[in-house]
Design an enzyme around this catalytic site. Structure first.
Site, PDB file in Angstrom:
ATOM      1  N   ASN A  50      11.559   9.260   9.928  1.00  0.00           N
ATOM      2  CA  ASN A  50      10.313   9.948   9.566  1.00  0.00           C
ATOM      3  C   ASN A  50       9.209   9.016   9.092  1.00  0.00           C
ATOM      4  O   ASN A  50       8.588   9.273   8.071  1.00  0.00           O
ATOM      5  CB  ASN A  50      10.578  10.940   8.430  1.00  0.00           C
ATOM      6  CG  ASN A  50      11.406  12.114   8.844  1.00  0.00           C
ATOM      7  OD1 ASN A  50      11.849  12.208   9.982  1.00  0.00           O
ATOM      8  ND2 ASN A  50      11.631  13.023   7.939  1.00  0.00           N
ATOM      9  N   HIS A 100     -16.854  -3.127   4.803  1.00  0.00           N
ATOM     10  CA  HIS A 100     -18.291  -3.085   4.534  1.00  0.00           C
ATOM     11  C   HIS A 100     -18.847  -1.694   4.829  1.00  0.00           C
ATOM     12  O   HIS A 100     -18.720  -1.198   5.949  1.00  0.00           O
ATOM     13  CB  HIS A 100     -19.014  -4.134   5.366  1.00  0.00           C
ATOM     14  CG  HIS A 100     -18.427  -5.500   5.172  1.00  0.00           C
ATOM     15  ND1 HIS A 100     -18.610  -6.230   4.039  1.00  0.00           N
ATOM     16  CD2 HIS A 100     -17.624  -6.245   5.969  1.00  0.00           C
ATOM     17  CE1 HIS A 100     -17.964  -7.374   4.126  1.00  0.00           C
ATOM     18  NE2 HIS A 100     -17.346  -7.402   5.291  1.00  0.00           N
ATOM     19  N   GLY A 110      12.487   4.928   0.959  1.00  0.00           N
ATOM     20  CA  GLY A 110      11.622   6.024   1.362  1.00  0.00           C
ATOM     21  C   GLY A 110      10.282   6.034   0.635  1.00  0.00           C
ATOM     22  O   GLY A 110      10.188   5.705  -0.541  1.00  0.00           O
ATOM     23  N   ALA A 144      12.081   2.503  -3.287  1.00  0.00           N
ATOM     24  CA  ALA A 144      11.381   3.702  -2.815  1.00  0.00           C
ATOM     25  C   ALA A 144      10.019   3.828  -3.487  1.00  0.00           C
ATOM     26  O   ALA A 144       9.865   3.553  -4.671  1.00  0.00           O
ATOM     27  CB  ALA A 144      12.219   4.942  -3.099  1.00  0.00           C
TER      28      ALA A 144
END
Length: 178
Positions: free
Chosen positions: A71, A103, A130, A148
């Site tokens: 994912n 910028h 994750g 994580a």
């Protein structure tokens, strides 16, 4: 653009579970035994995201052998190298670009002509926890762990654990032989 929308796809030595989006306009190579997980039902810690591999015209994304990605989104405008035996946890983002100019006048009036990019290199046996974000110009050394939810903005040497926002050194790993 190719989209896999099957629950389980086995292609040679690849295993993909859930929806994966591959948008490749550059060069994308994936080593043997790749495993990709995506969607709520395939990786409960990863959220509702798909697995996305996006490579621009000038981009080069190299994914090593025995890599697992859940994912997550990888956007490559320059070059991203992912070593062998790497695990990338759910809902991670790996971007080698700022996407927009720093910028304000360029962003607003000139179509983001001056966007910074820098290569990313992820060594062998790396684990990225994750929800982590790996930004342009980062190198992560072999065997290292990213905790994580970390935001990695600079080099992580091999055999170290880093975590936080921004990611900071936590401790050295003691490597066992065999």
């Amino acid at each position: 653009m190719i989209t896999f929308k099957l629950n389980k796809v086995n292609i040679s030595s690849y295993k993909v579970m859930g929806p994966i989006l591959v948008k490749n306009k550059g060069k994308l190579t994936i080593g043997d035994n790749f495993e990709g997980n995506a969607g709520k039902m395939k990786n409960p810690i990863g959220g509702d995201t798909h697995l996305r591999l996006i490579v621009s015209e000038k981009g080069q994304l190299n994914i090593g052998e025995n890599v697992g990605i859940s994912n997550s989104t990888i956007v490559c405008w320059d070059k991203i190298e992912i070593g062998n035996f790497v695990f990338i946890g759910g809902n991670c983002k790996i971007w080698d670009t700022d996407f927009h100019s720093l910028h304000p006048h360029e962003r607003r009036h000139n179509g983001d002509r001056y966007v910074y990019t820098a290569p990313i290199k992820i060594g062998d046996y790396v684990f990225i926890g994750g929800g982590s974000i790996i930004l342009k110009g980062v190198s992560i050394g072999n065997n290292s762990i990213v905790a994580a939810g970390s935001v990695v903005t600079k080099l992580i040497p091999e055999n170290e654990i880093w975590g936080g926002n921004p990611a900071r050194f936590i401790k050295k790993l003691k490597m066992k032989n065999g």
